[in-house]
Write a protein that holds these residues in place. Structure first.
Motif, PDB file in Angstrom:
ATOM      1  N   GLU A 155     -21.257   5.477   7.448  1.00 31.95           N
ATOM      2  CA  GLU A 155     -20.660   4.856   6.264  1.00 31.95           C
ATOM      3  C   GLU A 155     -19.474   5.672   5.747  1.00 31.95           C
ATOM      4  O   GLU A 155     -19.372   5.976   4.566  1.00 31.95           O
ATOM      5  N   SER A 156     -18.588   6.106   6.646  1.00 35.12           N
ATOM      6  CA  SER A 156     -17.320   6.784   6.345  1.00 35.12           C
ATOM      7  C   SER A 156     -17.453   8.190   5.774  1.00 35.12           C
ATOM      8  O   SER A 156     -16.543   8.679   5.135  1.00 35.12           O
ATOM      9  N   ASN A 166     -23.024   1.132   9.428  1.00 36.25           N
ATOM     10  CA  ASN A 166     -21.903   1.269  10.345  1.00 36.25           C
ATOM     11  C   ASN A 166     -21.732   2.744  10.671  1.00 36.25           C
ATOM     12  O   ASN A 166     -21.708   3.585   9.781  1.00 36.25           O
ATOM     13  N   ASN A 204     -19.327   5.518  12.704  1.00 30.80           N
ATOM     14  CA  ASN A 204     -18.043   5.780  13.341  1.00 30.80           C
ATOM     15  C   ASN A 204     -18.163   6.982  14.260  1.00 30.80           C
ATOM     16  O   ASN A 204     -18.698   8.016  13.855  1.00 30.80           O
ATOM     17  N   CYS A 207     -11.291   5.621  17.122  1.00 27.79           N
ATOM     18  CA  CYS A 207     -12.510   5.527  16.330  1.00 27.79           C
ATOM     19  C   CYS A 207     -13.298   4.321  16.835  1.00 27.79           C
ATOM     20  O   CYS A 207     -12.795   3.198  16.810  1.00 27.79           O
ATOM     21  N   TRP A 208     -14.499   4.580  17.328  1.00 26.56           N
ATOM     22  CA  TRP A 208     -15.391   3.507  17.732  1.00 26.56           C
ATOM     23  C   TRP A 208     -16.361   3.287  16.594  1.00 26.56           C
ATOM     24  O   TRP A 208     -17.051   4.208  16.168  1.00 26.56           O
ATOM     25  N   THR A 209     -16.444   2.055  16.088  1.00 22.91           N
ATOM     26  CA  THR A 209     -17.367   1.730  15.006  1.00 22.91           C
ATOM     27  C   THR A 209     -18.508   0.891  15.552  1.00 22.91           C
ATOM     28  O   THR A 209     -18.285  -0.199  16.082  1.00 22.91           O
ATOM     29  N   LYS A 227     -21.143  -1.438  14.681  1.00 22.47           N
ATOM     30  CA  LYS A 227     -21.395  -2.316  13.542  1.00 22.47           C
ATOM     31  C   LYS A 227     -22.873  -2.685  13.467  1.00 22.47           C
ATOM     32  O   LYS A 227     -23.472  -3.081  14.455  1.00 22.47           O
ATOM     33  N   SER A 249     -10.155   5.961  11.316  1.00 20.56           N
ATOM     34  CA  SER A 249     -11.183   5.421  10.434  1.00 20.56           C
ATOM     35  C   SER A 249     -10.717   5.613   9.004  1.00 20.56           C
ATOM     36  O   SER A 249      -9.734   6.292   8.739  1.00 20.56           O
TER      37      SER A 249
END
Length: 165
Positions: free
Chosen positions: A23-24, A95, A97, A110-112, A114, A151
Protein backbone atom coordinates in the motif's frame (compact mmCIF):
# COMPACT_ATOMS: atom_id res chain seq x y z
CA UNK A 1 34.52 10.88 -18.44
CA UNK A 2 31.61 12.13 -20.51
CA UNK A 3 28.10 12.57 -19.12
CA UNK A 4 26.84 9.87 -21.49
CA UNK A 5 29.32 7.29 -20.13
CA UNK A 6 28.44 8.23 -16.54
CA UNK A 7 24.72 7.75 -17.29
CA UNK A 8 25.36 4.34 -18.85
CA UNK A 9 27.29 3.22 -15.77
CA UNK A 10 24.45 4.15 -13.39
CA UNK A 11 21.51 3.10 -15.57
CA UNK A 12 21.94 -0.68 -15.43
CA UNK A 13 19.76 -2.80 -13.16
CA UNK A 14 20.94 -5.63 -10.94
CA UNK A 15 18.65 -8.16 -9.30
CA UNK A 16 19.75 -7.18 -5.79
CA UNK A 17 18.37 -3.63 -5.86
CA UNK A 18 14.68 -3.94 -5.06
CA UNK A 19 12.07 -2.97 -2.51
CA UNK A 20 8.68 -4.36 -1.64
CA UNK A 21 5.96 -1.88 -0.73
CA UNK A 22 2.58 -2.67 0.77
CA UNK A 23 0.00 0.00 0.00
CA UNK A 24 2.76 2.46 -1.10
CA UNK A 25 4.96 2.23 2.00
CA UNK A 26 8.03 0.09 2.55
CA UNK A 27 7.10 -2.34 5.30
CA UNK A 28 9.96 -4.85 5.33
CA UNK A 29 13.26 -5.72 3.73
CA UNK A 30 13.21 -8.84 1.60
CA UNK A 31 16.18 -10.84 0.42
CA UNK A 32 14.38 -12.61 -2.40
CA UNK A 33 11.33 -12.26 -4.62
CA UNK A 34 10.53 -15.23 -6.86
CA UNK A 35 7.76 -16.38 -9.18
CA UNK A 36 6.63 -13.10 -10.70
CA UNK A 37 5.21 -14.03 -14.10
CA UNK A 38 2.12 -13.98 -16.26
CA UNK A 39 1.08 -16.44 -18.93
CA UNK A 40 -1.77 -16.19 -21.41
CA UNK A 41 -3.81 -19.34 -21.86
CA UNK A 42 -3.94 -20.38 -25.48
CA UNK A 43 -5.75 -22.91 -27.60
CA UNK A 44 -4.59 -23.90 -31.06
CA UNK A 45 -6.50 -25.57 -33.84
CA UNK A 46 -5.99 -26.29 -37.52
CA UNK A 47 -8.38 -25.25 -40.23
CA UNK A 48 -9.26 -27.80 -42.84
CA UNK A 49 -7.21 -27.29 -46.01
CA UNK A 50 -4.64 -24.98 -44.36
CA UNK A 51 -1.80 -27.38 -43.69
CA UNK A 52 0.93 -24.73 -43.41
CA UNK A 53 -0.50 -22.80 -40.44
CA UNK A 54 -2.67 -23.03 -37.36
CA UNK A 55 -4.98 -20.68 -35.51
CA UNK A 56 -4.21 -19.51 -31.97
CA UNK A 57 -7.05 -18.39 -29.70
CA UNK A 58 -6.05 -16.42 -26.63
CA UNK A 59 -7.71 -16.93 -23.26
CA UNK A 60 -7.43 -15.28 -19.86
CA UNK A 61 -4.17 -14.43 -18.15
CA UNK A 62 -2.77 -16.70 -15.44
CA UNK A 63 -0.69 -15.10 -12.69
CA UNK A 64 1.74 -17.27 -10.78
CA UNK A 65 2.13 -17.01 -7.03
CA UNK A 66 4.94 -14.76 -5.78
CA UNK A 67 7.15 -15.86 -2.90
CA UNK A 68 8.89 -13.25 -0.77
CA UNK A 69 11.71 -14.28 1.56
CA UNK A 70 13.25 -12.29 4.38
CA UNK A 71 15.28 -12.76 7.51
CA UNK A 72 13.23 -13.23 10.66
CA UNK A 73 12.45 -10.03 12.54
CA UNK A 74 10.32 -9.10 15.52
CA UNK A 75 7.67 -7.69 13.16
CA UNK A 76 4.50 -9.80 12.94
CA UNK A 77 3.01 -7.74 10.08
CA UNK A 78 2.91 -10.58 7.56
CA UNK A 79 1.97 -13.27 10.06
CA UNK A 80 -0.92 -11.08 11.28
CA UNK A 81 -2.11 -10.64 7.68
CA UNK A 82 -1.89 -14.42 7.11
CA UNK A 83 -3.57 -15.13 10.45
CA UNK A 84 -6.58 -13.03 9.43
CA UNK A 85 -7.07 -15.43 6.51
CA UNK A 86 -6.48 -18.56 8.63
CA UNK A 87 -8.95 -17.46 11.31
CA UNK A 88 -11.58 -16.48 8.75
CA UNK A 89 -11.99 -13.02 10.28
CA UNK A 90 -11.03 -11.04 7.21
CA UNK A 91 -9.86 -11.63 3.67
CA UNK A 92 -8.07 -8.33 3.27
CA UNK A 93 -6.52 -7.88 -0.16
CA UNK A 94 -3.70 -5.41 -0.65
CA UNK A 95 -1.75 -3.96 -3.51
CA UNK A 96 1.93 -4.91 -3.33
CA UNK A 97 4.59 -2.98 -5.28
CA UNK A 98 7.87 -4.60 -6.23
CA UNK A 99 10.29 -1.88 -7.32
CA UNK A 100 13.60 -2.37 -9.10
CA UNK A 101 16.25 0.36 -9.06
CA UNK A 102 19.27 1.19 -11.17
CA UNK A 103 22.67 1.94 -9.68
CA UNK A 104 21.81 5.65 -9.43
CA UNK A 105 18.84 4.87 -7.17
CA UNK A 106 16.17 5.68 -9.76
CA UNK A 107 13.11 3.45 -10.11
CA UNK A 108 13.41 1.50 -13.34
CA UNK A 109 10.22 -0.55 -13.04
CA UNK A 110 7.42 -1.11 -10.58
CA UNK A 111 5.35 -4.28 -10.69
CA UNK A 112 2.06 -3.92 -8.80
CA UNK A 113 0.36 -7.08 -7.62
CA UNK A 114 -3.29 -6.05 -7.58
CA UNK A 115 -5.54 -7.53 -4.92
CA UNK A 116 -2.79 -9.65 -3.36
CA UNK A 117 -3.68 -12.05 -0.59
CA UNK A 118 -1.39 -14.36 1.40
CA UNK A 119 -1.84 -18.03 0.54
CA UNK A 120 1.23 -19.41 2.31
CA UNK A 121 3.62 -18.60 5.12
CA UNK A 122 6.61 -20.71 6.06
CA UNK A 123 8.74 -20.47 9.17
CA UNK A 124 12.49 -20.95 8.87
CA UNK A 125 14.20 -24.29 9.39
CA UNK A 126 15.85 -24.38 12.78
CA UNK A 127 19.04 -26.37 13.36
CA UNK A 128 20.95 -26.60 16.62
CA UNK A 129 24.29 -26.82 14.83
CA UNK A 130 23.49 -24.28 12.08
CA UNK A 131 24.56 -20.66 11.77
CA UNK A 132 22.59 -19.56 8.69
CA UNK A 133 20.17 -16.63 8.77
CA UNK A 134 16.62 -17.71 9.68
CA UNK A 135 14.51 -16.96 6.59
CA UNK A 136 10.71 -16.78 6.60
CA UNK A 137 8.64 -17.00 3.41
CA UNK A 138 5.37 -15.37 2.41
CA UNK A 139 3.52 -16.60 -0.68
CA UNK A 140 1.02 -14.28 -2.36
CA UNK A 141 -1.70 -14.90 -4.92
CA UNK A 142 -2.97 -11.86 -6.80
CA UNK A 143 -5.76 -10.88 -9.15
CA UNK A 144 -3.91 -8.69 -11.62
CA UNK A 145 -0.58 -7.16 -12.52
CA UNK A 146 0.47 -3.75 -13.76
CA UNK A 147 3.94 -2.58 -14.76
CA UNK A 148 4.98 1.07 -14.63
CA UNK A 149 8.19 3.05 -14.54
CA UNK A 150 7.60 4.26 -10.98
CA UNK A 151 5.31 3.93 -7.99
CA UNK A 152 3.63 6.58 -5.92
CA UNK A 153 5.86 5.67 -3.02
CA UNK A 154 9.64 5.77 -2.84
CA UNK A 155 12.68 7.11 -4.55
CA UNK A 156 16.03 5.91 -3.34
CA UNK A 157 18.97 8.21 -2.88
CA UNK A 158 20.80 6.69 0.08
CA UNK A 159 21.99 3.29 1.29
CA UNK A 160 20.61 4.13 4.74
CA UNK A 161 17.00 3.69 3.61
CA UNK A 162 15.23 0.60 4.96
CA UNK A 163 15.10 -2.17 2.39
CA UNK A 164 18.27 -1.43 0.47
CA UNK A 165 20.08 -4.54 -0.75
Amino acid sequence: MSVSNANQRTNYVTSNRFYVEMESSITASFSECAGLSVKIKQETFSEGGLNDQRRVLLGPAEFTEVTLKRGMTDSLLFWDWMNQIVSGNCYERRNINILVFNQAGETMQCWTLKGAVPVGWKAPSLQADGNAVAIEELTLAYEGLSVTKSSSGVSVTSRDVLGYF
